[in-house]
Design an enzyme around this catalytic site. Structure first.
Site, PDB file in Angstrom:
ATOM      1  N   CYS A   1      -3.590   6.735  -5.019  1.00 36.71           N
ATOM      2  CA  CYS A   1      -3.186   5.326  -4.909  1.00 36.71           C
ATOM      3  C   CYS A   1      -1.705   5.162  -5.282  1.00 36.71           C
ATOM      4  O   CYS A   1      -1.330   5.270  -6.462  1.00 36.71           O
ATOM      5  CB  CYS A   1      -4.054   4.419  -5.778  1.00 36.71           C
ATOM      6  SG  CYS A   1      -3.814   2.678  -5.382  1.00 36.71           S
TER       7      CYS A   1
ATOM      8  N   CYS B   1       0.848  -1.195   0.000  1.00 33.83           N
ATOM      9  CA  CYS B   1       0.000   0.000   0.000  1.00 33.83           C
ATOM     10  C   CYS B   1       0.884   1.245   0.000  1.00 33.83           C
ATOM     11  O   CYS B   1       1.635   1.479   0.955  1.00 33.83           O
ATOM     12  CB  CYS B   1      -0.904  -0.009   1.227  1.00 33.83           C
ATOM     13  SG  CYS B   1      -2.065   1.352   1.202  1.00 33.83           S
TER      14      CYS B   1
HETATM   15  O1  PYC Z   1      -1.959   3.724  -2.036  1.00 37.37           O
HETATM   16  O2  PYC Z   1      -1.322   1.771  -2.814  1.00 37.37           O
HETATM   17  C1  PYC Z   1      -2.153   2.504  -2.287  1.00 37.37           C
HETATM   18  C2  PYC Z   1      -3.460   1.936  -1.903  1.00 37.37           C
HETATM   19  C3  PYC Z   1      -3.919   0.679  -2.141  1.00 37.37           C
HETATM   20  C4  PYC Z   1      -5.192   0.614  -1.607  1.00 37.37           C
HETATM   21  C5  PYC Z   1      -5.489   1.831  -1.059  1.00 37.37           C
HETATM   22  N1  PYC Z   1      -4.409   2.630  -1.258  1.00 37.37           N
END
Ligand code: PYC
Length: 320
Positions: free
Chosen positions: A244, A91
């Site tokens: 993300c 994550c």
């Molecule tokens: O920032 O890699 C990320 C992530 C995965 C799921 C939620 N955030």
């Protein structure tokens, strides 16, 4: 009563709940690698995962980060990420949140710090001003322009997408025709969930049958200081409030594979809520793979202790 000390933060809007396992409240997962300890967590203590992130103590968007001693003496910590439905491989926003938490606890000072995850080591870079970057695991495009057909709002749809690894498996779609805007979040969630189900139904996976559990849509940015905006569906049907970190890594791997992003060049990814990650890549020693660096801001939002009362019928959370 079980008491579990936690520190909450958000990274560009997306929450992270760090569990301070060394302060008690969480069972010993043994002395194996972080991947082995993740297996023990999954098989024996899934009720604690749910207790920590699900309602009534949490909500669908929270990512938990179990902070553990590292197996590698050169690392500052090991971490196992989890969400409302299970464990996550990795994550990015959570690693930035973990870095802010370790700095808040005075456990790291400015410099580079190795962190072990079940899918490899990542490096936290903390600057003297408090800015945080993370160097992620090697990332790559696995397949290009994969067609998928799905039903949505009573009609058949067809899109093509790339399958890429950025620490999790992603299906990245550009040609979707959806407007990436906050009022459309419910619709975007339903749309991406239909894609995810269609991928599963068609047996479309990442390498080694890796489940594609994140779907990413891309569109033009709203901010003048960004290159693109995204909407990211997470495994438990929540959407990522941040751009993300693993998803931006997967995106940069695809851009690089298309000859559209060179080593050292900046990629500024806007999230659906208007927050931003800045990414850069360098080449990995293995051809076709990149090493992404992601920068973003994280803020501490709470220091607290979760209480699991034995007489509480929902002490282990409301499981979906
Ligand atoms: O920032 O890699 C990320 C992530 C995965 C799921 C939620 N955030």
């Amino acid at each position: 009563m079980l008491r579990i000390p936690i520190i909450d933060s958000h990274t560009e809007g997306e929450p992270t709940r760090v569990v301070l396992a060394s302060r008690g409240g969480f069972p010993d997962l043994g002395a194996g690698t972080v991947a082995e300890r993740a297996r023990v967590f999954r098989e024996r203590f899934d009720h604690l995962r749910s207790a920590i992130v699900n309602e009534p103590r949490g909500h669908d968007a929270i990512v938990g980060a179990l902070l553990l001693p590292p197996a590698n003496p050169r690392a500052v910590a090991a971490v196992i990420f989890f969400n409302n439905v299970g464990l996550l491989n990795a994550c990015g926003h959570g690693t930035i949140g973990l870095a802010a938490t370790l700095a808040h606890l005075n456990q790291i000072t400015p410099g580079s710090h190795l962190v072990e995850t079940p899918v490899g080591e990542v490096t936290i870079q903390l600057s003297p001003s408090g800015d945080i970057s993370i160097e992620n695991v090697p990332s790559y495009r696995h397949a290009h322009a994969v067609p998928v057909e799905f039903a949505f709002e009573g009609a058949r749809h067809r899109v093509t997408g790339d399958i890429a690894w950025g620490g999790n498996w992603f299906f990245l779609v550009n040609n979707h025709g959806q407007e990436l805007a906050i009022p459309n979040i419910d619709r975007l969630t339903a749309y991406t969930w239909s894609i995810r189900r269609a991928l599963t139904h068609a047996g479309i996976t990442g390498k080694d049958n890796g489940e594609i559990d994140h779907i990413e849509l891309f569109g033009p940015p709203s901010r003048a200081d960004c290159d693109s905006k995204n909407f990211v569906l997470c495994p438990g049907k929540a959407y990522d409030r941040s751009p993300c970190g693993t998803g931006t890594s997967a995106k940069m791997a695809c851009l690089h594979a298309d000859g559209k992003l060179a080593p050292g060049q900046e990629w500024r990814q806007e999230s659906i809520i208007g927050s931003r990650f800045t990414g850069r890549l360098r080449l990995d020693s293995m051809p076709g793979r990149i090493i992404p660096t992601i920068s973003g801001r994280a803020f501490i939002t709470a220091e607290s202790t979760l209480v699991l009362d034995d007489s509480d019928p929902f002490k282990h959370g409301i499981r979906p």
